[in-house]
Write an enzyme that holds these catalytic residues in place. Structure first.
Site, short mmCIF file in Angstrom:
data_model
loop_
_atom_site.label_atom_id
_atom_site.label_comp_id
_atom_site.label_asym_id
_atom_site.label_seq_id
_atom_site.Cartn_x
_atom_site.Cartn_y
_atom_site.Cartn_z
CG LEU A 1 -86.43 41.75 5.03
CD1 LEU A 1 -86.54 42.94 5.97
CD2 LEU A 1 -87.62 40.81 5.24
CB CYS B 1 -81.73 24.48 -1.77
SG CYS B 1 -80.41 23.32 -2.17
P1 NAD Z 1 -75.39 18.28 -7.07
O1 NAD Z 1 -76.43 17.75 -7.96
O2 NAD Z 1 -74.64 19.51 -7.47
O3 NAD Z 1 -74.28 17.15 -6.81
C1 NAD Z 1 -74.56 15.83 -6.49
C2 NAD Z 1 -73.37 14.96 -6.91
O4 NAD Z 1 -73.55 13.64 -6.39
C3 NAD Z 1 -73.22 14.81 -8.43
O5 NAD Z 1 -71.90 15.16 -8.82
C4 NAD Z 1 -73.51 13.32 -8.68
O6 NAD Z 1 -72.79 12.77 -9.76
C5 NAD Z 1 -73.07 12.71 -7.35
N1 NAD Z 1 -73.63 11.37 -7.10
C6 NAD Z 1 -74.89 10.93 -7.29
N2 NAD Z 1 -74.98 9.63 -6.94
C7 NAD Z 1 -73.76 9.24 -6.49
C8 NAD Z 1 -73.24 8.03 -5.99
N3 NAD Z 1 -73.98 6.93 -5.86
N4 NAD Z 1 -71.94 7.99 -5.64
C9 NAD Z 1 -71.15 9.08 -5.76
N5 NAD Z 1 -71.60 10.27 -6.24
C10 NAD Z 1 -72.89 10.36 -6.59
O7 NAD Z 1 -76.07 18.50 -5.65
P2 NAD Z 1 -75.80 19.67 -4.57
O8 NAD Z 1 -76.36 20.95 -5.03
O9 NAD Z 1 -74.37 19.61 -4.15
O10 NAD Z 1 -76.73 19.16 -3.37
C11 NAD Z 1 -76.41 18.02 -2.61
C12 NAD Z 1 -77.28 18.01 -1.37
O11 NAD Z 1 -76.94 19.13 -0.54
C13 NAD Z 1 -78.78 18.14 -1.63
O12 NAD Z 1 -79.47 17.38 -0.67
C14 NAD Z 1 -79.05 19.61 -1.40
O13 NAD Z 1 -80.38 19.87 -0.99
C15 NAD Z 1 -78.11 19.92 -0.27
N6 NAD Z 1 -77.69 21.33 -0.20
C16 NAD Z 1 -77.37 22.00 -1.34
C17 NAD Z 1 -76.93 23.33 -1.25
C18 NAD Z 1 -76.59 24.11 -2.49
O14 NAD Z 1 -76.38 25.31 -2.37
N7 NAD Z 1 -76.53 23.51 -3.67
C19 NAD Z 1 -76.78 23.94 0.01
C20 NAD Z 1 -77.10 23.20 1.16
C21 NAD Z 1 -77.55 21.89 1.04
C1 UGA Z 2 -80.23 28.82 0.12
C2 UGA Z 2 -79.96 29.22 1.59
O1 UGA Z 2 -79.71 30.63 1.64
C3 UGA Z 2 -78.74 28.47 2.14
O2 UGA Z 2 -78.55 28.79 3.51
C4 UGA Z 2 -79.00 26.97 2.00
O3 UGA Z 2 -77.88 26.22 2.43
C5 UGA Z 2 -79.28 26.64 0.55
O4 UGA Z 2 -80.42 27.41 0.07
C6 UGA Z 2 -79.62 25.20 0.37
O5 UGA Z 2 -80.18 24.58 1.24
O6 UGA Z 2 -79.27 24.74 -0.71
P1 UGA Z 2 -79.16 29.43 -2.24
O7 UGA Z 2 -80.30 28.68 -2.81
O8 UGA Z 2 -77.79 29.16 -2.74
O9 UGA Z 2 -79.10 29.21 -0.64
O10 UGA Z 2 -79.40 30.98 -2.49
P2 UGA Z 2 -80.06 32.19 -1.69
O11 UGA Z 2 -79.06 33.26 -1.57
O12 UGA Z 2 -80.75 31.74 -0.46
O13 UGA Z 2 -81.16 32.67 -2.75
C7 UGA Z 2 -82.27 31.84 -3.07
C8 UGA Z 2 -83.22 32.57 -3.98
O14 UGA Z 2 -83.90 33.59 -3.27
C9 UGA Z 2 -82.56 33.25 -5.18
O15 UGA Z 2 -83.36 33.01 -6.33
C10 UGA Z 2 -82.59 34.73 -4.82
O16 UGA Z 2 -82.66 35.55 -5.95
C11 UGA Z 2 -83.86 34.81 -3.99
N1 UGA Z 2 -83.86 35.93 -3.01
C12 UGA Z 2 -82.96 35.95 -1.99
C13 UGA Z 2 -84.83 36.92 -3.10
O17 UGA Z 2 -85.68 36.91 -4.03
N2 UGA Z 2 -84.85 37.92 -2.17
C14 UGA Z 2 -83.96 37.97 -1.14
O18 UGA Z 2 -84.06 38.91 -0.31
C15 UGA Z 2 -82.99 36.97 -1.05
#
Ligand code: NAD
Ligand code: UGA
Length: 441
Positions: free
Chosen positions: A249, A259
């Site tokens: 909030l 994301c």
């Molecule tokens: P990222 O870009 O950090 O990492 C992706 C990795 O995959 C890279 O290192 C890339 O080189 C590798 N890659 C691409 N093609 C490939 C292949 N053919 N074989 C092997 N490796 C390959 O991505 P991320 O942030 O880890 O996100 C991954 C997924 O998880 C996304 O769908 C994202 O939405 C989801 N997700 C991310 C977060 C987060 O906090 N970043 C949290 C929850 C879910």
């Molecule tokens: C978010 C979700 O919190 C995770 O549960 C999810 O797995 C992830 O996306 C994903 O799917 O990748 P993340 O993007 O790492 O995680 O960071 P958050 O802590 O959610 O913050 C997201 C953004 O919202 C930041 O820019 C933060 O500054 C902003 N935020 C967060 C606000 O402006 N107000 C808040 O009260 C909370």
């Protein structure tokens, strides 16, 4: 574990720590070479120690060879990126490239898991795709196991999640997933087993709901400014109601990151492609897009035209404790400032290298907040790193040409900043305006 980004590397290391033997695969050779030499390609608290411990124990290995990864495993996680396309839909090319590779190495029964955030229906499409490509006798099941970790607290989130969601439709697949997550079972983590589509939608709905909370408070912040209320107290007062909850909030310059913005665009696209107009979700997104411009607007109200002005920006990462700059509000703000003719001096404790490599905007990188503020006409605090919560305010003000402070994360109390002689602006503190009227600076 295919993909060693924020999700793949953290999940791989944590699953190894749970006692599983994990091979992490990536096509990025530099990344794998770095991991093999003990380096960590991303900034994530606690990750280096976790990876080191599990490599030493022999449970965690890194390779660029997908054949080695798939053939030697019972469960194959797809954890590659699913970035937004220009039309807002998810780009699934990385996911299907991996699916194609997997289809060539199905030497015995495997569970293939979509860990990446994918549009509803994708896991079933992956199944059909692999079935069409793989040899006729290949045995496999698919599972949707979305990830909920946050950057900056990813290891803790994976080790102690609020829940694990498993979309699975065969007993064999469910049983294998339970083995993979056994330590979480033992600490009584709720494990929700659903069908594939439900698991995929839980992920999108959760991110959209978190974003709704933030955008809603940003709307209340705008109203607070107009009516003379204090949004921090409004959110505290709301959050004490257990049905609302106090988290997410916090008003400010809005949500960024790899994301929330992308997953909301994807959800809008998923709904629209089935003929449904998702009014609420679209409004969350639209409001969020306007906030960096609103921050620059506050600056212009204080400084007038920005041409030739020197602006100090504190914080580049989209949130504290990460080096991730994807969709960071700082980039939108800095772009606007530069377009208006301002010069920008920046400091961020960890994200400056990433900025240098990935953002083609001319800024001056500084060693600390005071160097960045030196002879500046204004400070904009954009990311609330802990070290920006304890700034030496007299020292900061003395370094500056004009004492204008735009606090995009409501870190400071307006009264304190006025007492220090700053022309201070933040988000949703209507009391600021009242105080300014009472005691003109
Ligand atoms: P990222 O870009 O950090 O990492 C992706 C990795 O995959 C890279 O290192 C890339 O080189 C590798 N890659 C691409 N093609 C490939 C292949 N053919 N074989 C092997 N490796 C390959 O991505 P991320 O942030 O880890 O996100 C991954 C997924 O998880 C996304 O769908 C994202 O939405 C989801 N997700 C991310 C977060 C987060 O906090 N970043 C949290 C929850 C879910
Ligand atoms: C978010 C979700 O919190 C995770 O549960 C999810 O797995 C992830 O996306 C994903 O799917 O990748 P993340 O993007 O790492 O995680 O960071 P958050 O802590 O959610 O913050 C997201 C953004 O919202 C930041 O820019 C933060 O500054 C902003 N935020 C967060 C606000 O402006 N107000 C808040 O009260 C909370």
């Amino acid at each position: 574990m295919i993909g060693t980004g924020y999700v793949g590397l953290v999940s791989g290391a944590c699953l190894a720590d749970f006692g599983n033997a994990v091979r992490c695969v990536d096509i990025d050779e530099t990344r794998i070479a770095l991991l093999r030499s003990g380096g960590i390609p991303i900034y994530e608290p606690g990750l280096k120690e976790l990876v080191g411990r599990n490599v030493d124990s022999g449970r965690l290995r890194f390779t660029t060879d997908i054949a080695e990864g798939v053939e030697g495993s019972d469960v194959v996680f797809i954890a590659v990126g699913t970035p937004a396309r220009p039309d807002g839909s998810a780009d699934l090319s990385y996911v299907f490239n991996v699916a194609e590779s997997i289809s060539k190495h199905l030497n015995d029964y495997k569970v293939i898991v979509s860990k990446s955030t994918v549009p509803v229906g994708t896991t079933r499409e992956i199944s059909a795709f692999i079935r069409a490509k793989a040899p006729g006798d290949a045995e496999f099941d698919v599972v949707a196991n979305p990830e909920f970790l946050r950057e900056g607290s990813a290891v803790e989130d994976f080790m102690r999640p609020n829940r694990v969601v498993i979309g699975a439709e065969t007993e064999k697949a469910k049983d294998l997933m339970k083995i993979v997550y056994r330590p979480l079972y033992l600490i009584e983590t709720p494990i929700l087993i659903t069908d594939l589509e439900t698991a995929e939608l839980i992920k999108h709905a959760s991110n959209a709901f978190l974003a709704t909370k933030i955008s809603f408070m940003n709307e209340i912040a705008a109203i607070s400014e107009l009516v003379g209320a204090n949004v921090d107290d409004v959110s505290r007062g709301m959050g004490l109601d257990g049905r609302i909850g106090s988290k997410f909030l916090h008003a400010g310059v809005g949500f960024g990151g790899s994301c929330l913005p992308k997953d909301i665009s994807s959800l809008i696209h998923i709904a629209a492609s089935r003929g449904y107009e998702p009014h609420i979700v679209r409004a969350i997104f639209d409001l969020n897009q306007k906030l960096p411009g609103r921050a620059v607007g506050k600056l212009k109200e204080e400084l007038g035209i920005l041409r030739g002005k020197e602006i100090c920006v504190l914080g580049l990462a989209f949130k504290p404790n990460t080096d991730d700059l994807r969709d960071a509000p700082s980039i939108r703000i800095i772009k606007d400032l530069v377009e208006e003719g301002a010069k920008v001096r920046v400091f961020d404790p960890v994200a400056m290298d990433n900025f240098k490599k990935t953002v083609p905007i001319d800024v001056t990188f500084c060693k600390n907040p005071y160097e960045a503020a030196d002879r500046s006409d204004a400070v904009m605090l954009v990311t609330e790193w802990n070290e920006f919560r304890q700034l030496d305010l007299p020292k900061l003000k003395q370094a500056m040409r004009e004492p204008v402070f735009i606090d995009c994360r409501n870190v400071y109390k307006p009264d304190r900043m006025f007492d220090h002689g700053f022309r201070y602006r933040s988000f949703g503190r209507g009391a600021e305006a009242r105080r300014k009227k009472e005691r003109p600076l």
